[in-house]
Enzyme design. Structure first.
Site, PDB file in Angstrom:
ATOM      1  N   SER A 130       0.952  -1.330   0.026  1.00  0.00           N
ATOM      2  CA  SER A 130       0.082  -0.016  -0.091  1.00  0.00           C
ATOM      3  C   SER A 130       0.934   1.282  -0.006  1.00  0.00           C
ATOM      4  CB  SER A 130      -1.006   0.128   1.053  1.00  0.00           C
ATOM      5  OG  SER A 130      -1.519   1.207   1.613  1.00  0.00           O
ATOM      6  N   TYR A 143      -0.822  -0.822  10.194  1.00  0.00           N
ATOM      7  CA  TYR A 143      -1.146  -0.990   8.915  1.00  0.00           C
ATOM      8  C   TYR A 143       0.140  -0.538   8.205  1.00  0.00           C
ATOM      9  CZ  TYR A 143      -3.202  -1.215   4.474  1.00  0.00           C
ATOM     10  OH  TYR A 143      -3.619  -1.343   2.871  1.00  0.00           O
TER      11      TYR A 143
END
Ligand SMILES: NC(=O)c1ccc[n+]([C@@H]2O[C@H](COP(=O)([O-])OP(=O)(O)OC[C@H]3O[C@@H](n4cnc5c(N)ncnc54)[C@H](OP(=O)(O)O)[C@@H]3O)[C@@H](O)[C@H]2O)c1
Length: 241
Positions: A130, A143
């Site tokens: 990501s 994350y």
């Protein structure tokens, strides 16, 4: 090719499995949600795909590895399954949730890759990462930092594998209006940090910075076919291709 996709029954993983099935790959889907796996398996079979689905929790260090070993070799591993982790200032979020995100996103990815490398003669491993693993994403540090670790894992594995015909690539699918990003944009919360994230996600969508899901899945399919093996260790994203 035989392709195993973790988290392949839902959301972005389901979009990936749909395109890969349409291109004639043999699929193995994993996840925790037995019902979602059964539905995806039935839908893909109805389209004529060869597919099997297995419950395998990435939070269990051995589940995905055991499955990969039992399959007797795969050509491609797509490490897609992940958690978004807790939202809030790092020192305030639940530390067990924070760490569990690493167990799934980093250990789960690494141990699946290890098992694939031990059993495969040639092929590729695609680690879905990501923008959050490249740039800072405060208030979602489990994350962000776990995805950053996966980017580094990819770089290191690629060097260790340079004398074997196995490529390892990171794939950032872009911000896509599905799964984590859609839920982020639609979060309706009184919590100021969650609200900030959802306002930011909506602003990115309004500014046209989201990648259409079809484009994201098509690029994944090109990586699965081996078009980017010469960039092993690198990070592929729709913005650059
Ligand atoms: N959506 C986006 O815009 C976006 C942007 C950049 C990167 N990504 C990346 O794309 C991937 C998929 O994201 P998404 O948006 O589809 O997320 P999502 O909606 O939260 O779906 C997560 C997927 O991972 C699986 N999963 C989660 N925990 C698991 C566990 N412990 N064991 C096995 N499977 C597990 C889920 O299946 P079960 O519930 O069945 O376990 C589900 O299939 C992730 O790696 C994410 O970081 C997404």
């Amino acid at each position: 090719m035989k392709v195993l996709i973790t988290g392949g029954a839902k959301e972005l993983g389901r979009a990936f499995s749909g395109v890969l099935a349409a291109q004639g790959h043999q699929l193995v889907l994993t996840g925790r949600d037995e019902e979602a796996l059964a539905i995806a398996e039935a839908e893909l079979k109805a389209q004529g795909a060869a597919v099997e689905a297995h419950v395998a929790d990435l939070g269990d260090p051995h589940a995905t590895a055991k499955l990969i070993e039992s399959l007797g070799g795969i050509d491609v591993l797509v490490n897609n399954g992940a958690l978004g982790g807790p939202v809030g200032p790092t020192w305030q979020v639940d530390e067990n949730d924070w760490w569990h995100t690493f167990e799934v996103n980093l250990r789960g990815t690494a141990f699946a890759a290890n098992a694939a490398i031990r059993t495969m003669t040639s092929g590729r491993i695609i680690n879905v990462v990501s923008n959050a693993g490249v740039h800072r994403w405060p208030y979602v540090t489990a994350y962000s930092v776990s995805k950053a670790a996966v980017v580094k894992l990819t770089e290191n594995l690629a060097v260790e594998l340079k004398h074997r015909p196995i490529a390892v690539l990171s794939y950032d699918p872009g911000m896509v209006d599905i799964g984590l990003m859609r839920r982020g944009a639609e979060m309706d919360s009184g919590d100021p940090h969650q609200r900030k994230i959802s306002e930011w996600a909506r602003s990115q969508r309004a500014a046209g910075r989201f990648t259409p899901v079809e484009q994201s899945a098509d690029l994944l399919a090109r990586i699965v076919r081996g078009e980017f093996d010469h960039l092993s260790g690198g990070l592929i994203t729709p913005k650059d291709s």
